[in-house]
Enzyme design. Structure first.
Site, short mmCIF file in Angstrom:
data_model
loop_
_atom_site.label_atom_id
_atom_site.label_comp_id
_atom_site.label_asym_id
_atom_site.label_seq_id
_atom_site.Cartn_x
_atom_site.Cartn_y
_atom_site.Cartn_z
CG ASP A 86 -5.08 1.64 7.11
OD1 ASP A 86 -3.96 1.13 7.33
OD2 ASP A 86 -5.50 1.84 5.95
CD GLU B 68 -1.72 -1.63 3.09
OE1 GLU B 68 -1.20 -2.35 2.21
OE2 GLU B 68 -2.91 -1.75 3.44
#
Length: 493
Positions: free
Chosen positions: A83, A150
């Site tokens: 991400d 994350e």
């Protein structure tokens, strides 16, 4: 701005890495929306004949056999996260769930058009995928772990289970300064204040305005927290604390920031003021903007405070709720709490007032506490608990994640250190970072795994000024490949 083309990126050195990064930029992948990119990578891995699996939370584990002659080496896992942080300038039209990142070359750097670039951690991800696709890079048995979410809670790292990986060594690629080797990081916890909202009718003969602060740099709430940048939420709270009672301001909404782990670049307050005090409000805003530009001239040269007329709201906060909110925001600590005694120049404990959201029944304030030590985090939690009690608000703590305790005797750190010196004829800096790398969470299911973190130079991550230095991407790539070639053999059973 130069033309935005994938070709321009893909022609940079090292080409395999930049070709992958161009693909990553083309596929939307903000936190919580990584599936399209994940599916693209899985399809590619299967076409390459690689072993690939998606675990129950969405992490990807891709495995590649050793190259000839390296079969007896220790297994290494290269780790990155899928991400990226979705941040944009207020005047930029961009849907992070649908639109590609408009990356382009700007001199010695790659940056993006009005949005975050996603070099954090797209460059690390691209390097891992480039190695998986190579036929001439020497390495032992290899695993690549790509985690989800994350940036918004470390959901993927929390979901990593024992037995998923066989590697003895983990190379995290989420560091952001070439020439530095990271052997430890901060842990953290989210703190969310809730102020119960009570509303009252709007007085007659008032004018309604939106007071907004824009143009701040923002940035990573760990990496950049010590730089003294303005926090838009705190700055507007300061204005209200000094002027709301005097001018009889009534608040209908306070919204600022968008991510708990990004220093807020923008915030706005919707308010009303008696018609006869309109001019006084304008003057106070102008004076406050001038003061801010004087105080923050070195770090926030582009800040802008704007007061614009808007439609009159149907309701505003009651006086007691408004007073509670303003005082809470104004007194809440923010920024560096303490510098580390053990690691010179590194923040030990910090707090970022990241997001303020006004809802029908409450105003919520989301903060992120970071600390290299548990006791530092616990101290700030205690402070915020006391603050909430004094203010008559509620605070909840959630999503705590551990720090990564430094191991100065780490064998892989020694390999990276010596390899760097052999290539560049200078010593790297061994560092602990005040940011939440996932390594601390991996230590729970894999306590014996030897870990290190490296990466290229990335400036202003988590903000639309994010950029990555092209030369350092090449240096990071060369170091990574050389380290893989130097991984020692497995110990005989």
């Amino acid at each position: 701005m130069p033309a935005v083309t994938e070709t321009a990126l893909a022609s940079l050195y090292p080409q395999p890495l930049w070709q992958w990064f161009a693909q990553i930029c083309a596929i939307p992948h903000p936190s919580k929306h990584e599936q399209a990119l994940s599916q693209h990578i899985q399809a590619w891995a299967r076409d390459q004949g690689l072993s690939v699996r998606e675990d129950k939370v969405g992490n990807l584990i891709i495995k590649k056999p050793a190259t000839n002659g390296f079969e007896n080496r220790k297994t290494v896992v290269i780790q990155a996260h899928l991400d990226m942080v979705p941040q944009k300038n207020s005047d930029k039209v961009h849907d992070f769930t649908k639109d590609a990142i408009e990356a382009y070359v700007d001199g010695d750097w790659v940056t993006a058009n009005g949005t975050t670039l996603g070099a954090d951690n797209g460059i690390g991800m691209a390097s891992a995928l480039a190695i998986l696709g190579s036929s001439d890079i020497k390495h032992g048995p290899l695993e690549v772990l790509l985690t989800i979410d994350e940036e918004a809670g470390m959901t993927g790292a929390f979901g990593v289970e024992p037995g998923m990986l066989q590697a003895e060594i983990l190379i995290n690629t989420d560091s952001e300064q070439e020439g530095e080797i990271y052997m430890g990081c901060a842990g953290g916890v989210d703190a969310e204040f809730t102020v119960a909202a009570k509303w009252q009718a709007v007085s007659t003969s008032v004018k309604a305005f939106n007071l907004s602060l824009t143009g701040l740099k923002g940035g990573h709430s760990g990496v950049n927290i010590h730089l003294g940048r303005g926090n838009a939420n705190k700055i507007l709270a300061r204005f209200l604390a000094n002027n709301a009672a005097q001018l009889g301001l009534a608040i209908s909404a306070f919204n600022g920031g968008s991510l708990r782990n990004a220093i807020p670049r923008e915030a706005s307050v919707s308010l009303t003021v008696a018609a006869e005090k309109h001019s006084q409000l304008q003057q106070q805003v102008a004076d406050f903007e001038a003061l801010l530009k004087q105080e923050l001239a070195a770090v926030e040269p582009a800040l802008k405070l704007s007061l614009t007329a808007t439609t009159t709201p149907e309701q505003v906060l009651t006086g007691d709720v408004q007073s509670t909110l303003i005082n809470l925001l104004n007194v809440c600590p923010n920024g560096v709490m303490r510098m580390s005694d053990e690691v010179e120049g590194v923040t030990e404990t910090s707090l970022n007032m990241g997001v303020i959201t006004t809802k029908d029944n409450s105003i919520q304030v989301l903060c992120l506490i970071r600390s290299l030590i548990d006791s530092g985090r616990e101290q700030v939690e205690s402070m915020l608990s006391s603050l909430a009690q004094l203010a008559g608000a509620e605070v909840k703590f959630s999503g705590a994640y551990p720090g990564w305790k430094p191991n100065p005797d780490s064998p892989v750190m020694a390999i990276v250190n010596q390899t760097y010196q052999d290539i560049y004829h200078k010593e790297p800096v061994i560092m602990v970072i005040h940011a939440g790398l996932e390594c601390g969470l991996f230590k729970k299911p894999y306590p014996e795994m030897d870990m290190v973190s490296i990466g290229p130079t990335i400036r202003f991550p988590h903000g639309p000024d994010e950029m990555v230095n092209i030369k350092t991407v090449g240096q990071y790539w060369e170091l990574l490949l050389a380290v893989l070639e130097r991984i020692p053999a497995r110990e005989a059973c």
